[in-house]
Write a protein that holds these residues in place. Structure first.
Motif, PDB file in Angstrom:
ATOM      1  N   MET A   1       0.844  -1.167   0.000  1.00 18.39           N
ATOM      2  CA  MET A   1       0.000   0.000   0.000  1.00 18.39           C
ATOM      3  C   MET A   1       0.901   1.246   0.000  1.00 18.39           C
ATOM      4  SD  MET A   1      -2.709   1.290   2.875  1.00 18.39           S
ATOM      5  CE  MET A   1      -4.052   0.211   2.539  1.00 18.39           C
ATOM      6  N   PRO A   2       0.660   2.190  -0.888  1.00 15.47           N
ATOM      7  CA  PRO A   2       1.508   3.389  -0.938  1.00 15.47           C
ATOM      8  C   PRO A   2       1.240   4.285   0.265  1.00 15.47           C
ATOM      9  CG  PRO A   2      -0.299   3.579  -2.508  1.00 15.47           C
ATOM     10  CD  PRO A   2      -0.348   2.183  -1.949  1.00 15.47           C
ATOM     11  N   PRO A   3       2.242   5.062   0.653  1.00 17.09           N
ATOM     12  CA  PRO A   3       2.044   5.959   1.802  1.00 17.09           C
ATOM     13  C   PRO A   3       1.029   7.052   1.477  1.00 17.09           C
ATOM     14  CG  PRO A   3       4.154   6.388   0.759  1.00 17.09           C
ATOM     15  CD  PRO A   3       3.575   5.168   0.088  1.00 17.09           C
ATOM     16  N   ALA A   4       0.397   7.544   2.514  1.00 13.63           N
ATOM     17  CA  ALA A   4      -0.595   8.603   2.333  1.00 13.63           C
ATOM     18  C   ALA A   4       0.107   9.878   1.900  1.00 13.63           C
ATOM     19  CB  ALA A   4      -1.339   8.841   3.643  1.00 13.63           C
ATOM     20  N   PRO A   5      -0.541  10.648   1.023  1.00 13.39           N
ATOM     21  CA  PRO A   5       0.083  11.901   0.590  1.00 13.39           C
ATOM     22  C   PRO A   5       0.171  12.882   1.765  1.00 13.39           C
ATOM     23  CG  PRO A   5      -2.165  11.769  -0.220  1.00 13.39           C
ATOM     24  CD  PRO A   5      -1.847  10.443   0.411  1.00 13.39           C
ATOM     25  N   PRO A   6       1.165  13.757   1.729  1.00 17.08           N
ATOM     26  CA  PRO A   6       1.291  14.715   2.830  1.00 17.08           C
ATOM     27  C   PRO A   6       0.132  15.705   2.840  1.00 17.08           C
ATOM     28  CG  PRO A   6       2.880  15.184   1.103  1.00 17.08           C
ATOM     29  CD  PRO A   6       2.195  13.889   0.739  1.00 17.08           C
ATOM     30  N   ASP A   7      -0.149  16.212   4.017  1.00 17.45           N
ATOM     31  CA  ASP A   7      -1.226  17.187   4.171  1.00 17.45           C
ATOM     32  C   ASP A   7      -0.820  18.481   3.472  1.00 17.45           C
ATOM     33  OD1 ASP A   7      -3.437  18.583   4.955  1.00 17.45           O
ATOM     34  OD2 ASP A   7      -2.993  18.524   7.093  1.00 17.45           O
ATOM     35  N   PRO A   8      -1.610  18.966   2.506  1.00 13.35           N
ATOM     36  CA  PRO A   8      -1.217  20.168   1.760  1.00 13.35           C
ATOM     37  C   PRO A   8      -1.343  21.459   2.565  1.00 13.35           C
ATOM     38  CG  PRO A   8      -3.378  19.458   1.058  1.00 13.35           C
ATOM     39  CD  PRO A   8      -2.864  18.418   2.013  1.00 13.35           C
TER      40      PRO A   8
END
Length: 85
Positions: A1-8
């Motif tokens: 599972m890919p890591p969650a994108p950073p909070d923009p």
């Protein structure tokens, strides 16, 4: 599972976070500035100042760390809307 994108969203600097940072910084400054307490007097129940000053910071630092934790936790809950109690 890919890591969650950073909070923009950029980090928010609030009074609670600044207070928490100061609570965490105070013991470091007080104990790393050795010249301020590198002396023998005043003595407390026969213990030189150098030692009892450092030991007095143990409960103070614990209380300040807990205060910082509570402030940040309260601010995070308010930011999220308080839905996850």
């Amino acid at each position: 599972m890919p890591p969650a994108p950073p909070d923009p969203r950029p980090p928010v600097v609030t009074a609670a976070r600044v207070t928490a940072a100061l609570c965490l910084l105070a013991p470091f400054v007080a104990l790393l500035w050795v010249d301020s307490y590198a002396r023998l007097t005043p003595r407390f129940i026969g213990i030189p100042f150098f030692y009892w000053y450092q030991m007095a910071w143990v409960p103070v630092a614990a209380a300040l760390t807990y205060t910082a934790y509570v402030l940040v936790r309260r601010e995070e809950r308010a930011r999220k809307g308080g839905d996850d109690a």
